[in-house]
Design a protein around this motif. Sequence first.
Motif, PDB file in Angstrom:
ATOM      1  N   LEU A 127      44.778  37.491  42.545  1.00  0.00           N
ATOM      2  CA  LEU A 127      43.633  36.496  41.976  1.00  0.00           C
ATOM      3  C   LEU A 127      44.632  36.229  40.153  1.00  0.00           C
ATOM      4  N   SER A 128      44.464  35.048  39.937  1.00  0.00           N
ATOM      5  CA  SER A 128      44.951  34.659  38.511  1.00  0.00           C
ATOM      6  C   SER A 128      43.868  34.815  37.328  1.00  0.00           C
ATOM      7  N   ALA A 164      48.827  37.189  37.130  1.00  0.00           N
ATOM      8  CA  ALA A 164      48.031  37.257  38.279  1.00  0.00           C
ATOM      9  C   ALA A 164      48.010  38.721  38.627  1.00  0.00           C
ATOM     10  N   PHE A 165      47.059  39.116  39.344  1.00  0.00           N
ATOM     11  CA  PHE A 165      47.073  40.664  39.791  1.00  0.00           C
ATOM     12  C   PHE A 165      46.752  40.815  41.239  1.00  0.00           C
ATOM     13  N   LEU A 166      47.255  41.973  41.902  1.00  0.00           N
ATOM     14  CA  LEU A 166      47.048  42.144  43.269  1.00  0.00           C
ATOM     15  C   LEU A 166      45.847  43.096  43.397  1.00  0.00           C
ATOM     16  N   LEU A 180      34.816  39.223  39.869  1.00  0.00           N
ATOM     17  CA  LEU A 180      35.735  39.025  38.782  1.00  0.00           C
ATOM     18  C   LEU A 180      35.709  37.522  38.422  1.00  0.00           C
ATOM     19  N   CYS A 181      35.246  36.775  39.410  1.00  0.00           N
ATOM     20  CA  CYS A 181      35.143  35.310  38.959  1.00  0.00           C
ATOM     21  C   CYS A 181      33.996  34.972  38.307  1.00  0.00           C
ATOM     22  N   ASP A 189      40.876  32.145  42.102  1.00  0.00           N
ATOM     23  CA  ASP A 189      41.522  32.192  43.473  1.00  0.00           C
ATOM     24  C   ASP A 189      42.226  30.973  43.465  1.00  0.00           C
ATOM     25  N   ASP A 190      43.618  31.069  43.201  1.00  0.00           N
ATOM     26  CA  ASP A 190      44.443  29.916  43.232  1.00  0.00           C
ATOM     27  C   ASP A 190      44.752  29.201  44.886  1.00  0.00           C
ATOM     28  N   THR A 191      44.222  29.892  45.846  1.00  0.00           N
ATOM     29  CA  THR A 191      44.339  29.581  47.125  1.00  0.00           C
ATOM     30  C   THR A 191      43.274  28.746  47.642  1.00  0.00           C
TER      31      THR A 191
END
Length: 343
Positions: free
Chosen positions: A72-73, A199-201, A223-224, A241-243
């Motif tokens: 997530l960025s 971004a973080f994993l 988080l969002c 979420d960039d996806t």
Amino acid sequence: MREGLAHFKTSHAGLLLERLVPDLSDAAKKPEKIATLIKTVEDWDGSDLYRDAFSLFRARLQELPNIVLKELSVTDRVIVGLGAENPMETSITLNRLYGVPVIPGSALKGVARRYAKLFALEEKDKAGDYAKQIQFLFGDRDWGGRITFFDAWWVPGEPPLCKDVITVHHQQYYTTKGKESPTDFDDPNPVSFVSAKGAFLFAVQGPTREWSQLAMALLQGGLCHLGVGAKTSSGYGRFRDDTDDTADSEVLSGSAIELEEDQLPPTQPTSAFVKKVKSVAKADFKSRSGALFQEWEKLTDSAEKEEGAKALLEKVAEHPGFDKKDGQTKPWVQKLRDYVGQG
């Protein structure tokens, strides 16, 4: 010591911000020195050593059973550990080995649990026992949670650390704890600090993949929509979420996961008061309800009191209409409902 290390060069942001801070005793030069130090770490984009470590970290996570990963960025900036002890008066949580920003798993668990409780309240009228799910996922004082929230590592990319500024407009008002009133003539005091971007994993692991997916959906929602770290009310700590993956929302919109018998928390010993309430015959409850309620009010242990309130309400539910008088809820019944959050 400081003079001896004055010319020491390092790319480790943690050392720069915690151990190589210049002399800040001169208040007039302090803002300039802090700004110069922050400029040094702004241009740093990690190291080859960290990139190798991150690749290994991801690979090892992927080998774990029932693991769910998500990148997530940060929408804008994130800062965890702002109030920690630091020579610059502001801080940020960094990986001790590599000096890159990291979000501790304990902070992520808190965000996910808070979002889960909010979601459970929204879904309380739908099918599924969300309260038991939350207990299973996060635990309580008597039951350990079954989900592992790993620390979130920064994904190598553009420089992760950047300068940020908090401007205190009424410094005397805050330092004197309100003894001096704020005025329009106070001098603003800009305070520089370090925040993170990029971004973080994120990674979670549960007893089954289904549970892991639910935990990740709750974490992503937190988080969002809620944010993590400091200054979330100002928009910090929010992720995207960039996806554009809709799988997580579908997990949340589905029915509750069925808990197997061996997954349920162990049954806690029933208190003497609850045993007394449950032993009252249905035909005798109306005549004894007043005395039982008075005895309940005298209970001091919060857990016993909550369990007792629920037991009394169960008895009330066995007598349709008993909770009402002249069309209004009886005060003592309403008090019980308010205590257990059913009001």
